[in-house]
Design a protein around this motif. Structure first.
Motif, PDB file in Angstrom:
ATOM      1  N   GLU A  66      37.764  56.358  40.249  1.00 29.49           N
ATOM      2  CA  GLU A  66      38.141  57.525  39.500  1.00 29.49           C
ATOM      3  C   GLU A  66      38.189  57.291  37.809  1.00 29.49           C
ATOM      4  O   GLU A  66      38.891  55.901  37.232  1.00 29.49           O
ATOM      5  N   SER A  80      42.949  68.396  40.399  1.00 30.24           N
ATOM      6  CA  SER A  80      43.190  69.758  40.666  1.00 30.24           C
ATOM      7  C   SER A  80      45.509  69.432  41.052  1.00 30.24           C
ATOM      8  O   SER A  80      46.011  70.159  41.643  1.00 30.24           O
ATOM      9  N   THR A  81      45.186  68.367  42.215  1.00 31.58           N
ATOM     10  CA  THR A  81      46.421  67.357  43.352  1.00 31.58           C
ATOM     11  C   THR A  81      47.366  68.310  42.363  1.00 31.58           C
ATOM     12  O   THR A  81      48.113  68.394  42.423  1.00 31.58           O
ATOM     13  N   SER A 133      49.109  70.903  41.646  1.00 32.90           N
ATOM     14  CA  SER A 133      49.537  72.148  42.483  1.00 32.90           C
ATOM     15  C   SER A 133      50.460  72.327  43.007  1.00 32.90           C
ATOM     16  O   SER A 133      51.327  71.810  42.419  1.00 32.90           O
ATOM     17  N   MET A 134      50.361  73.483  43.386  1.00 34.49           N
ATOM     18  CA  MET A 134      52.086  74.403  44.581  1.00 34.49           C
ATOM     19  C   MET A 134      53.041  73.855  45.365  1.00 34.49           C
ATOM     20  O   MET A 134      53.753  73.694  45.564  1.00 34.49           O
ATOM     21  N   GLY A 189      52.406  73.647  48.536  1.00 34.30           N
ATOM     22  CA  GLY A 189      52.216  74.589  49.677  1.00 34.30           C
ATOM     23  C   GLY A 189      51.673  74.056  51.039  1.00 34.30           C
ATOM     24  O   GLY A 189      50.144  73.598  50.546  1.00 34.30           O
ATOM     25  N   VAL A 246      31.632  57.866  37.604  1.00 34.44           N
ATOM     26  CA  VAL A 246      30.669  57.773  37.948  1.00 34.44           C
ATOM     27  C   VAL A 246      29.508  58.766  37.064  1.00 34.44           C
ATOM     28  O   VAL A 246      29.388  59.656  37.348  1.00 34.44           O
ATOM     29  N   GLU A 285      38.613  74.724  43.691  1.00 35.22           N
ATOM     30  CA  GLU A 285      37.577  74.498  44.090  1.00 35.22           C
ATOM     31  C   GLU A 285      37.196  75.865  44.711  1.00 35.22           C
ATOM     32  O   GLU A 285      37.195  75.117  46.489  1.00 35.22           O
ATOM     33  N   GLY A 329      42.052  75.936  47.220  1.00 38.55           N
ATOM     34  CA  GLY A 329      42.760  76.422  47.080  1.00 38.55           C
ATOM     35  C   GLY A 329      44.173  75.834  48.217  1.00 38.55           C
ATOM     36  O   GLY A 329      45.409  76.110  48.146  1.00 38.55           O
ATOM     37  N   GLY A 365      43.501  72.535  49.248  1.00 41.20           N
ATOM     38  CA  GLY A 365      42.942  70.696  49.398  1.00 41.20           C
ATOM     39  C   GLY A 365      44.330  69.858  49.629  1.00 41.20           C
ATOM     40  O   GLY A 365      43.601  69.121  50.043  1.00 41.20           O
ATOM     41  N   VAL A 366      45.157  69.806  48.869  1.00 44.86           N
ATOM     42  CA  VAL A 366      46.898  69.489  49.413  1.00 44.86           C
ATOM     43  C   VAL A 366      46.697  69.701  51.333  1.00 44.86           C
ATOM     44  O   VAL A 366      47.045  68.388  51.566  1.00 44.86           O
ATOM     45  N   MET A 367      47.499  70.416  50.852  1.00 42.12           N
ATOM     46  CA  MET A 367      48.185  71.364  52.630  1.00 42.12           C
ATOM     47  C   MET A 367      46.516  70.393  53.868  1.00 42.12           C
ATOM     48  O   MET A 367      46.981  70.302  54.631  1.00 42.12           O
TER      49      MET A 367
END
Ligand SMILES: Cc1cc2nc3c(=O)[nH]c(=O)nc-3n(C[C@H](O)[C@H](O)[C@H](O)COP(=O)(O)OP(=O)(O)OC[C@H]3O[C@@H](n4cnc5c(N)ncnc54)[C@H](O)[C@@H]3O)c2cc1C
Length: 378
Positions: free
Chosen positions: A5, A14-15, A18-19, A21, A146, A305, A331, A333-335
């Protein structure tokens, strides 16, 4: 296994923006299956992962204001039901009114509500997965960028690509194998790299000389000041006439709307003129929101992304043995993180996944004309 990282801590991509949802109300079988797996996983995350995800099954409520949207919701609900998401309820305007009495429903024709849709805390999900992985021996190097990817001559001289190109050997198409990664902390020798670089994934793919159609697109969220004129608990509400959606976040309300005029690019600054635009949509659907206070300095922007068909790209890179993509969530990626992690691990370890037909998510779908198209992108 080593996670690299470039930032001083995880979640600055982005994480952390995020909202949070999570929903099964999608329109394609692969997205519905990924959501079903992921929501089941979130419901037992604390137990399985050993850390909290703060999953709240408050539901997603889609509100249709025209016949076309009504038909769309009906078709989606049938597909969701067929794929085992059997709890999507069909609602009349009066049911919707009961759920959120402050909503203007005079033009709403109906809607769908899935009670197991809802929210997670994105930071907790990320930390939970990472802490669990570290407990199992995975290492994390922060502040490590990287900067390059090293490849050598691939083992597969008989691959389809090399047969097709015949004598016209184009360097970019010759099969190669991963041999290591250059970082701001030096070179690391490895035969496998998983590209999980979010909105920056195309740049990382390029380091290995391969194309990845992932584009950054700004999304902006506006929290209100503490607001008690809406219920303490209510679902994510989506006004299909404008795409405006909102949910409770602590004492305030979190407002979201995807400006169709937004253009791709690495824009992460919040545009203050967005406040007026979103408040116009908010007040039109929920008149009491006209009284909500908003401090633009508490609003934020982040990057989706995006892929051309709004589905993730998960799987091996076509001509670089040992390079895998887990990118382009568009939109979601978390869920979809539990399903994406499972599919990616399956593909690295055993070449196929039982969860979905992973070929559908392969990057080769674009060149081969097998795109999917998800239209329920919020
Ligand atoms: C405003 C907003 C609202 C959203 N709402 C939702 C939602 O409600 N539900 C949902 O499921 N999704 C939502 N999303 C999308 C979701 O946040 C993303 O799909 C998800 O966070 C992607 O996770 P990721 O780990 O792939 O990428 P990221 O979280 O962006 O992580 C990628 C990491 O890679 C690192 N990196 C990049 N390049 C390099 C490099 N060269 N070297 C080392 N490290 C590198 C970055 O620093 C970053 O930490 C939302 C996104 C935004 C912006």
């Amino acid at each position: 296994m080593l996670v690299l990282e470039r930032e001083a801590h995880q979640g600055k991509g982005s994480t952390g923006k995020s909202m949070g949802g999570v929903r099964a109300q999608f329109t394609t079988p692969v997205n519905i299956k990924m959501s079903k797996y992921s929501i089941d996983f979130f419901s037992k995350f604390d137990e399985v992962v050993g850390h909290p995800a703060d999953y709240r099954a408050h539901g997603y409520l889609f509100c249709a204001t025209n016949e076309k949207h009504l038909a769309y919701l009906k078709t989606n609900r049938e597909l969701q039901n067929k794929l085992g998401v059997t709890n999507v309820e069909w609602l009349q305007p009066e049911d919707i009114s009961k759920m959120v009495p402050q909503l203007r429903v005079d033009d709403i024709l109906g809607g769908t509500f899935c009670p197991t849709d809802g929210f997670v805390d994105p930071h907790s999900v990320m930390m939970g997965f990472m802490l669990n992985a570290r407990e199992k021996g995975v290492r994390l190097w922060l502040d490590t960028e990287v900067t390059g990817i090293e490849t050598d001559k691939g083992s597969g001289g008989t691959s389809t690509a090399s047969k097709q190109i015949g004598s016209r050997l184009d360097a970019a198409l010759v099969p190669r194998s991963i041999s290591g990664v250059h970082t701001s902390r030096g070179f690391i020798s490895t035969r496998v790299i998983v590209n999980a670089a979010g909105a920056w994934a195309a740049q990382v793919a390029e380091m290995a000389g391969t194309d990845l159609p992932v584009e950054p697109l700004r999304r902006q969220l506006v929290p209100t000041e503490p607001f008690d004129q809406l219920p303490q608990r209510f679902p994510m509400v989506i006004d299909m006439s404008t795409g405006f959606h909102f949910r409770r976040e602590g004492k305030g309300i979190l407002l979201a709307w995807n400006d169709p005029k937004e253009t791709p690019g690495f824009k992460t600054e919040f545009d203050e003129t967005f406040v007026e635009k979103i408040l116009t949509h908010a007040a039109s659907r929920v008149p009491v929101l006209a009284e909500a206070g908003v401090n633009p300095r508490r609003a934020w922007a982040g990057l989706y992304e995006m892929t051309p068909d709004h589905h993730a790209i998960i799987g091996p890179a076509p001509n670089v043995e040992g390079l895998y993509f887990v990118n382009g969530f568009s939109g979601h990626g978390v869920m979809h993180s539990p399903a994406s992690g499972k599919i990616a691990a399956d593909l690295v370890l055993q070449v196929h996944s039982d969860l979905v037909d992973a070929n559908q998510l392969s990057v080769t779908r674009f060149a081969e004309g097998r795109t999917l198209e998800e239209t329920a992108v919020l």
